[in-house]
Design a protein around this motif. Structure first.
Motif: not given
Length: 62
Positions: A1, A4-7, A9-11, A13
């Protein structure tokens, strides 16, 4: 990984779209919300770092 985790990155964004791109919020509101998010991320980062250190310490003792 990656960094940044995908979570995470979502936060990021979501924060960008909801706060920084919102033309109805003043610069002061955006700065305040950015500071709140930074404090939250710092706290999360520090807790994760402490957890990692505890795990490494426990592995050394076994």
């Amino acid at each position: 990984m990656g960094i940044f985790s995908s979570s995470a990155l979502f936060n990021i964004q979501e924060f960008y779209e909801v706060t920084l791109l919102n033309s109805q919020k003043s610069c002061e509101q955006k700065i305040e919300e950015a500071n709140q998010v930074a404090k939250k991320w710092e706290k999360t980062s520090l807790l994760a770092s402490c957890h990692d250190n505890l795990q490494k310490s426990a592995e050394v003792h076994y």
